[in-house]
Design an enzyme around this catalytic site. Structure first.
Site, mmCIF file in Angstrom:
data_model
loop_
_atom_site.group_PDB
_atom_site.id
_atom_site.type_symbol
_atom_site.label_atom_id
_atom_site.label_comp_id
_atom_site.label_asym_id
_atom_site.label_seq_id
_atom_site.Cartn_x
_atom_site.Cartn_y
_atom_site.Cartn_z
ATOM 1 N N PRO A 2 50.016 33.148 36.249
ATOM 2 C CA PRO A 2 49.489 32.742 34.941
ATOM 3 C C PRO A 2 48.232 31.890 35.100
ATOM 4 O O PRO A 2 48.109 31.145 36.060
ATOM 5 C CB PRO A 2 50.623 31.895 34.353
ATOM 6 C CG PRO A 2 51.794 32.091 35.228
ATOM 7 C CD PRO A 2 51.292 32.557 36.550
ATOM 8 N N GLU A 3 47.335 32.017 34.145
ATOM 9 C CA GLU A 3 46.097 31.251 34.181
ATOM 10 C C GLU A 3 46.288 29.954 33.408
ATOM 11 O O GLU A 3 47.308 29.736 32.763
ATOM 12 C CB GLU A 3 44.983 32.063 33.531
ATOM 13 C CG GLU A 3 44.888 33.478 34.042
ATOM 14 C CD GLU A 3 43.850 33.660 35.132
ATOM 15 O OE1 GLU A 3 42.884 32.883 35.179
ATOM 16 O OE2 GLU A 3 44.005 34.579 35.938
ATOM 17 N N LYS A 51 47.337 24.325 36.503
ATOM 18 C CA LYS A 51 48.462 25.229 36.295
ATOM 19 C C LYS A 51 49.803 24.527 36.457
ATOM 20 O O LYS A 51 50.838 25.173 36.552
ATOM 21 C CB LYS A 51 48.358 26.395 37.268
ATOM 22 C CG LYS A 51 47.092 27.205 37.070
ATOM 23 C CD LYS A 51 47.175 28.415 37.945
ATOM 24 C CE LYS A 51 45.831 29.052 38.099
ATOM 25 N NZ LYS A 51 45.931 30.126 39.105
ATOM 26 N N ARG A 238 43.035 36.951 47.278
ATOM 27 C CA ARG A 238 43.259 37.401 45.913
ATOM 28 C C ARG A 238 42.290 38.535 45.618
ATOM 29 O O ARG A 238 41.201 38.602 46.172
ATOM 30 C CB ARG A 238 43.034 36.263 44.916
ATOM 31 C CG ARG A 238 44.099 35.183 44.990
ATOM 32 C CD ARG A 238 45.437 35.687 44.443
ATOM 33 N NE ARG A 238 46.462 34.659 44.448
ATOM 34 C CZ ARG A 238 47.275 34.402 45.471
ATOM 35 N NH1 ARG A 238 47.171 35.101 46.587
ATOM 36 N NH2 ARG A 238 48.179 33.451 45.373
#
Ligand SMILES: [Zn+2]
Length: 250
Positions: A2-3, A51, A238
């Site tokens: 999740p951002e 986050k 990533r």
């Protein structure tokens, strides 16, 4: 993963559901806190830092419940007595009040710590793009401290600025016409890029619109095949999605 915007939404949901209320039951289903019991304590608030989620609870002591969603975690809020929206064996934390039952499923981090030790877990973070204390100059200073790092990787480094994951790193690169491998020191207008990504996070861009390149096969503007490259240190790579036509290499 999740951002920052998704984490902030979760924080708001928990904050609305629990703040100001007395805990009638708590259940920490992680080995290190299995015997902890904060029932009788009052939930002060839940805030996000990058986050990370910080739920502040006052009982005989001031506690912070630190949680992180990591790859597949979520917090769900239920009415008392209703069945949970997730399997019970995935629950890691249960916070119950008279009005709500908040359940953290498959959380990556569950850590109970004295409030004055919050900095141990979030003190390393760069300025929070969605935080009340956002500091653009400091974020730019940190980004430019290593000018040769690929911009995609630098934007995702939470110690430089906090809140950007792979979705926003890809989308802002596209919107600004900057290829992911561009050294951060060579990005034409870095302050503008940082302002833009902050605006995108604030607008929940990834929820409200169709994405340009992230997980797309073809660029949604020009139809070129989207490229997929890996960035980051070994073991922590990533995936960067980008359009070689719309985002020329520099
Ligand atoms: Zn394109």
């Amino acid at each position: 993963m999740p951002e920052g915007d998704a984490v902030r939404r979760t924080a708001r949901r928990l904050d609305r559901a629990l703040s100001g209320q007395v805990l009638t039951r708590t259940d920490f289903r992680v080995p290190q806190h299995a015997t902890a019991d904060l029932s009788g304590g009052t939930v002060v608030e839940t805030v996000s830092r990058g986050k990370h989620l910080l739920t502040r609870i006052e009982s005989e002591q001031r506690w912070t419940l630190h949680t992180h969603l990591k790859m597949e975690g979520s917090w769900r809020v239920h009415a008392p007595g209703r069945s949970w929206r997730g399997p019970s064996h995935d629950a890691r934390v249960v916070l119950e009040t008279e009005r709500a039952v908040a359940v953290g499923f498959r959380l990556g981090v569950v850590e109970l710590l004295p409030r004055d030790r919050e900095d141990d877990v979030v003190g390393h973070l760069g300025p929070d793009l969605l935080g009340p204390d956002w500091d653009e100059a400091e974020a730019l200073r940190r980004l430019l401290a290593e000018p040769d790092r690929p911009v995609f990787e630098a934007l995702r480094d939470q110690t430089l600025l906090a809140g950007i994951g792979t979705v926003y790193a890809a989308e802002v690169g596209f919107v600004m016409g900057v290829a992911p491998q561009t050294p951060v020191g060579k990005v034409p207008d870095l302050p503008r890029l940082v302002r833009r990504v902050r605006q995108m996070l604030e607008q929940d861009w990834s929820r409200s619109r169709q994405l340009w390149v992230y997980r797309q096969r073809l660029c949604r503007r020009c139809g070129t095949t989207v490229r997929v490259d890996l960035f980051g240190p070994p073991g922590m790579e990533r995936t960067a999605y980008w359009c070689p036509a719309c985002q020329p290499s520099r």
